[in-house]
Scaffold this active site. Structure first.
Site, short mmCIF file in Angstrom:
data_model
loop_
_atom_site.label_atom_id
_atom_site.label_comp_id
_atom_site.label_asym_id
_atom_site.label_seq_id
_atom_site.Cartn_x
_atom_site.Cartn_y
_atom_site.Cartn_z
N HIS A 44 36.29 48.01 45.90
CA HIS A 44 36.88 48.68 44.73
C HIS A 44 35.76 49.30 43.90
O HIS A 44 34.84 48.62 43.47
CB HIS A 44 37.71 47.69 43.90
CG HIS A 44 38.99 47.32 44.58
ND1 HIS A 44 39.53 46.06 44.57
CD2 HIS A 44 39.85 48.09 45.32
CE1 HIS A 44 40.65 46.06 45.25
NE2 HIS A 44 40.88 47.27 45.72
N GLU A 87 34.25 48.04 40.35
CA GLU A 87 33.82 46.65 40.20
C GLU A 87 32.32 46.54 40.44
O GLU A 87 31.85 45.97 41.42
CB GLU A 87 34.66 45.77 41.15
CG GLU A 87 36.15 45.83 40.80
CD GLU A 87 37.10 45.31 41.87
OE1 GLU A 87 36.62 44.72 42.87
OE2 GLU A 87 38.32 45.51 41.72
N ARG A 105 39.21 53.17 41.09
CA ARG A 105 39.30 51.99 41.96
C ARG A 105 39.32 52.35 43.45
O ARG A 105 38.76 51.65 44.29
CB ARG A 105 40.60 51.25 41.60
CG ARG A 105 41.08 50.19 42.60
CD ARG A 105 42.39 49.60 42.09
NE ARG A 105 43.07 48.75 43.05
CZ ARG A 105 42.95 47.43 43.11
NH1 ARG A 105 42.16 46.80 42.27
NH2 ARG A 105 43.63 46.73 43.99
N HIS A 152 34.67 40.94 44.77
CA HIS A 152 35.39 41.80 43.82
C HIS A 152 35.06 41.33 42.40
O HIS A 152 34.40 40.34 42.18
CB HIS A 152 36.91 41.63 44.02
CG HIS A 152 37.45 42.23 45.27
ND1 HIS A 152 38.25 43.34 45.28
CD2 HIS A 152 37.33 41.85 46.57
CE1 HIS A 152 38.61 43.63 46.52
NE2 HIS A 152 38.06 42.74 47.33
N GLU A 157 36.39 36.84 43.05
CA GLU A 157 36.58 37.70 41.88
C GLU A 157 35.53 37.23 40.88
O GLU A 157 35.67 36.16 40.28
CB GLU A 157 37.99 37.54 41.29
CG GLU A 157 39.12 37.98 42.20
CD GLU A 157 39.28 39.50 42.29
OE1 GLU A 157 38.61 40.22 41.53
OE2 GLU A 157 40.06 39.95 43.15
O1 0X9 Z 1 44.00 43.20 44.39
C1 0X9 Z 1 42.96 43.08 45.05
O2 0X9 Z 1 42.69 43.77 46.01
C2 0X9 Z 1 41.95 42.02 44.63
N1 0X9 Z 1 41.91 41.89 43.21
S1 0X9 Z 1 41.22 43.09 42.32
O3 0X9 Z 1 41.48 42.81 40.92
N2 0X9 Z 1 39.65 43.05 42.51
O4 0X9 Z 1 41.72 44.35 42.76
C3 0X9 Z 1 42.37 40.70 45.28
C4 0X9 Z 1 42.09 40.72 46.74
C5 0X9 Z 1 42.86 39.73 47.49
N3 0X9 Z 1 42.48 39.79 48.87
C6 0X9 Z 1 43.32 40.11 49.89
N4 0X9 Z 1 44.54 40.48 49.66
N5 0X9 Z 1 42.83 39.98 51.10
ZN ZN Z 2 38.75 44.44 43.64
#
Ligand code: 0X9
Ligand code: ZN
Length: 409
Positions: free
Chosen positions: A171, A174, A227, A296, A371
């Site tokens: 992303h 980040e 993002r 992330h 995170e």
């Molecule tokens: O939403 C996401 O992709 C991640 N959170 S963020 O706030 N950085 O965007 C969480 C990722 C969870 N991981 C997977 N779904 N594999």
């Molecule tokens: Zn992310």
């Protein structure tokens, strides 16, 4: 329509200058009922405000960015629904201006007191290959929509080690993720600590600071809060969420089919060349991988698969057990508190992520998504002074994961 006009404004800004966020506030809003949750989900879908984190559960705060010209509208909304709201960031632009005002970033000497451009990172990776011949080799894991390399390094002190894959920056906004990943890489090469030397030399490392180079550059040149990727699949909006585009349970919840959404899954699984080419690269080394770590920000979570379901995977207990030890190690240095758990349990349904694909396709036993800092006071715009502390505490936890992993891989 409003969304469309905003996009046009941003697209216009893309040619000319950087998007500015003067007097944009980030409010932390507390849903206290199912009704509040439903309401906030609807508000997010309307795309009228940029949500910095997601609507999760009752009593889990939601961070919503409000432009100055929408302050009155936002206030009316929260008053009407009876939501408690607190200002977390009073002026996003001020935070952005302060984030990276360290001249180190422009000095040409790479380090961890500032956030760096993609080319600075890539030049540093190249320099490592020259400095550590026979140990570091530069690898190209993929290609981007705009034609950039997705460059990484392999670090190997000897043959036959179990492999650890480290993914940063999928992303774009980040920024602490690529910074932490390069911090860890540097420590693996330079630390004299015997415990760090042990993991450095007895694992083979595949380290990619930025899985989304086009997006990362765009956050530096044009819009700090971007993002997604920068592909053009629809006439309306750019990019897809590269962490919704991988081909394991693609579009199986928590992903959007609308091109303007922040969680747009793409037109098909692996529609994004970044995810597609990286998956092909990972396939070539998958049989060597025991560990996959994805970085992330923000929220201070340590997440385990899957994102489409909270059913317990085969080694759920092991991952939870190691995860608890890891966040305990992480907290020792500065008291930073993390929560460990399955993605769905801890945050929300999110399908099509890279970690899920690696686990689903290859059964890689030890897989975590971090995170990183913080919990919303700075959010994505974490001041550069926090890079080193974040790197230190994160490495403490990575060390624990890899020490513990030994007995299970
Ligand atoms: O939403 C996401 O992709 C991640 N959170 S963020 O706030 N950085 O965007 C969480 C990722 C969870 N991981 C997977 N779904 N594999
Ligand atoms: Zn992310």
């Amino acid at each position: 329509m409003i969304r469309y006009l905003l996009l046009l404004a941003l697209a216009g800004a893309a040619c000319a200058e950087k998007a500015r966020f003067d007097n944009y506030r980030v409010h932390s809003v507390l849903p206290e009922s199912e009704h509040h949750l439903r309401f906030l989900r609807e508000l997010e879908e309307n795309n009228d405000f940029l949500f910095w984190n997601d609507v999760r559960a009752v009593n889990a705060s939601v961070h919503i960015m409000v432009p100055p010209h929408k302050t009155a509208q936002f206030q009316e909304i929260v008053d009407f629904v009876g939501l408690k709201s607190e200002i977390y960031i009073n002026d996003v632009q001020k935070l952005i201006d302060a984030e990276n005002n360290n001249p180190a970033a422009r000095s040409g000497i790479f380090g961890w007191n500032a956030y760096y451009r993609l080319n600075d990172i890539y030049n540093w990776l190249d320099s490592l290959e020259a400095q550590y011949p026979g140990v570091v080799s530069v690898v190209v894991g993929g290609t981007t929509y705009e034609g950039r390399e997705i460059r990484g390094v392999k670090v190997s002190y000897k043959a036959g080690n179990p492999g650890v894959f480290v993914e940063g920056g999928i992303h774009a906004r980040e920024w602490i993720s690529p910074a932490t990943v390069t911090y860890i890489l540097n420590q693996l090469l330079t630390s004299q600590d015997p415990a760090i030397r042990d993991i450095a030399e007895n694992y083979d490392w595949y380290i990619f600071p930025s899985f989304n180079p086009d997006g990362y550059e765009y956050t530096h040149t044009t819009n700090r809060l971007w993002r997604k990727t920068r592909s053009r699949s629809s006439s309306l909006c750019y990019g897809a969420d590269p962490n919704r585009n991988w081909g394991f349970h693609w579009m199986d919840g928590g992903a959007s089919s609308s091109a303007c959404s922040e969680t747009y899954a793409g037109s098909s699984a692996f529609s994004e060349i970044e995810a597609r080419s990286l998956s092909q690269y990972i396939s070539t080394i998958a049989d060597k991988l025991s560990v996959y770590l994805s970085f992330h920000s923000y929220s201070q979570y340590l997440l385990i698969p899957y994102g489409f379901s909270n059913a317990h995977i085969s080694n759920y207990d092991t991952l939870m057990d190691i995860g608890k030890k890891a966040i305990n190690s992480l907290s020792q240095r500065y008291g930073t508190k993390y929560v460990v758990g399955n993605i769905v349990d801890v945050i929300y349904v999110a399908s099509g992520g890279s970690m899920d694909w690696v686990r689903g396709e290859y059964g890689t036993p030890i897989t975590y998504t971090y995170e990183l800092r913080d919990t919303g006071r700075n959010g994505f715009v974490l001041p550069a002074e926090q890079i080193i502390p974040t790197g230190e505490e994160t490495l403490d936890s990575v060390l624990t994961i890899l020490q513990e992993a030994r007995s299970v891989i």
